[in-house]
Design an enzyme around this catalytic site. Structure first.
Site, PDB file in Angstrom:
ATOM      1  N   TYR A  33      17.622   9.116  57.370  1.00  0.00           N
ATOM      2  CA  TYR A  33      18.129  10.361  56.791  1.00  0.00           C
ATOM      3  C   TYR A  33      18.658  10.108  55.385  1.00  0.00           C
ATOM      4  CZ  TYR A  33      22.985   8.929  57.509  1.00  0.00           C
ATOM      5  OH  TYR A  33      24.181   8.260  57.442  1.00  0.00           O
ATOM      6  N   LYS A 148      19.074   3.437  56.130  1.00  0.00           N
ATOM      7  CA  LYS A 148      19.923   4.596  56.449  1.00  0.00           C
ATOM      8  C   LYS A 148      19.385   5.280  57.708  1.00  0.00           C
ATOM      9  CE  LYS A 148      22.211   8.330  53.883  1.00  0.00           C
ATOM     10  NZ  LYS A 148      23.582   8.025  54.276  1.00  0.00           N
ATOM     11  N   GLU A 180      31.756  -2.410  53.920  1.00  0.00           N
ATOM     12  CA  GLU A 180      31.739  -1.053  53.363  1.00  0.00           C
ATOM     13  C   GLU A 180      32.566  -0.171  54.279  1.00  0.00           C
ATOM     14  OE1 GLU A 180      27.776   0.676  53.388  1.00  0.00           O
ATOM     15  OE2 GLU A 180      27.253  -0.402  55.210  1.00  0.00           O
ATOM     16  N   LEU A 205      24.841  -0.401  53.013  1.00  0.00           N
ATOM     17  CA  LEU A 205      23.900   0.590  52.526  1.00  0.00           C
ATOM     18  C   LEU A 205      23.927   0.568  50.995  1.00  0.00           C
ATOM     19  CD1 LEU A 205      22.122   2.995  53.662  1.00  0.00           C
ATOM     20  CD2 LEU A 205      23.892   4.439  52.692  1.00  0.00           C
TER      21      LEU A 205
HETATM   22  N1  PMP Z   1      27.734   3.295  53.374  1.00  0.00           N
HETATM   23  C1  PMP Z   1      27.445   3.937  54.511  1.00  0.00           C
HETATM   24  C2  PMP Z   1      27.473   3.196  55.797  1.00  0.00           C
HETATM   25  C3  PMP Z   1      27.119   5.315  54.482  1.00  0.00           C
HETATM   26  O1  PMP Z   1      26.830   5.966  55.608  1.00  0.00           O
HETATM   27  C4  PMP Z   1      27.144   5.997  53.236  1.00  0.00           C
HETATM   28  C5  PMP Z   1      26.850   7.460  53.148  1.00  0.00           C
HETATM   29  N2  PMP Z   1      25.769   7.855  53.860  1.00  0.00           N
HETATM   30  C6  PMP Z   1      27.456   5.281  52.085  1.00  0.00           C
HETATM   31  C7  PMP Z   1      27.738   3.931  52.187  1.00  0.00           C
HETATM   32  C8  PMP Z   1      27.461   5.941  50.732  1.00  0.00           C
HETATM   33  O2  PMP Z   1      26.158   6.176  50.310  1.00  0.00           O
HETATM   34  P1  PMP Z   1      25.818   7.314  49.248  1.00  0.00           P
HETATM   35  O3  PMP Z   1      26.580   6.994  48.020  1.00  0.00           O
HETATM   36  O4  PMP Z   1      24.357   7.198  49.061  1.00  0.00           O
HETATM   37  O5  PMP Z   1      26.253   8.614  49.877  1.00  0.00           O
END
Ligand code: PMP
Length: 288
Positions: A33, A148, A180, A205
């Site tokens: 996603y 993701k 994270e 991610l």
């Molecule tokens: N880490 C994880 C585990 C996440 O789920 C997300 C958001 N989906 C992020 C980091 C941040 O990613 P983004 O800046 O692309 O929203």
């Protein structure tokens, strides 16, 4: 129309949208996603999100996503139908529906779902001023956190624990290092003003907001180090902050009940907040 959905060619209200109970997204979390910020009717960092989605699909051998142009057309049409200027566009691609069996089914088209819901980004501006609390939890996820996938159970449990503790986010800790957040990337600022965040690897991610923020920081001649840091370093750091599509940057002012730095947002995070919101304005024309 309020919140709207697109499912394999059909547009309609979210409440009436559905996929098969045999969809592999539902059965196996065999799906990926993206969440894209829509501000002032425009997509933030659209190309980066498409890049990440395609990278994940190719890693998982999921085929059949429409072309970039077709996907952008569907996304724009959905935003138009919703009539929301500000919101979150959700895109999910699963390996499709088929008789329940672990190996890939043959000749099954991928399932493509998009939804558009309203989201008020203005709520982030006071949070940028006050900061938010966080907790730390063990990182119990699998070995490919760079993908993701909708297999989000460890994040669901971590975020629920955070909510129960009155916190905004849960920081995942693996082998003593902060990887994270449950749905965000995490940074500390050292005593000499260096912005430190976990390097890109299978443990995190590759956040889109992370990518944009690090570019902005480097352009502004701020010092950035992509390296693992420990939870002890994080506790002792004068500043901690997080980024994500929905945040886009927020100071973390309490960690596991203790104050971070002075307990108030620090100058480095405040400066990055200005840069991040200026970039959002530049890309989308959004004004609070
Ligand atoms: N880490 C994880 C585990 C996440 O789920 C997300 C958001 N989906 C992020 C980091 C941040 O990613 P983004 O800046 O692309 O929203």
């Amino acid at each position: 129309m309020p919140a709207v959905a697109y499912v394999n060619g059909r547009y309609g209200p979210i409440a009436e949208a559905g996929v098969s109970v045999e969809d592999r997204g539902f059965q196996f979390a065999d799906s990926l996603y993206e969440v894209v910020a829509v501000l002032n009717g425009r997509f933030l960092d659209w190309e980066k999100h498409l890049w990440r989605l395609r990278r994940g699909l190719s890693a998982l051998f999921i085929e059949g996503l429409p072309s970039d142009a077709a996907l952008a057309h569907i996304a724009r049409r959905l935003v138009g139908l919703s009539r929301y200027a500000d919101g979150l566009l959700y895109i999910q691609v699963s390996r499709g529906a088929g008789r329940r069996d672990h190996p890939f089914p043959s000749d099954t088209p991928a399932t493509l779902v998009l939804t558009m819901r309203r989201f008020d980004f203005r709520q982030r501006l006071p949070q940028l001023e006050t900061g938010v609390p966080a907790i730390s939890v063990p990182d119990q996820r699998w070995a490919r956190c760079d993908l993701k996938t909708t297999g989000l159970l460890p994040a669901v449990l971590a975020k629920q624990e955070a909510r129960a503790a009155g916190a905004f986010e849960a920081l995942f800790v693996k082998d003593g290092t902060v990887t994270e957040g449950g749905s965000t990337n995490i940074y500390m600022v050292t005593a000499d003003g260096v912005i430190v965040t976990h390097p890109l690897s299978a443990r995190i991610l590759p956040g889109i907001a992370r990518d944009t923020l690090l570019d902005l920081a480097r352009e502004a001649q701020m010092k950035v180090e992509e390296r693992p840091f420990t939870i002890e370093e994080a506790r002792a750091a004068p500043e901690l902050f997080l980024t994500s599509t929905t945040a886009p940057i927020l100071p973390i002012v309490r960690l596991d009940g203790g104050a971070v730095g002075t307990g108030r947002p620090g100058p480095v995070t405040a400066r990055l907040g200005q840069l991040a919101w200026a970039e959002i304005g530049r890309q989308t024309g959004w004004k609070p």
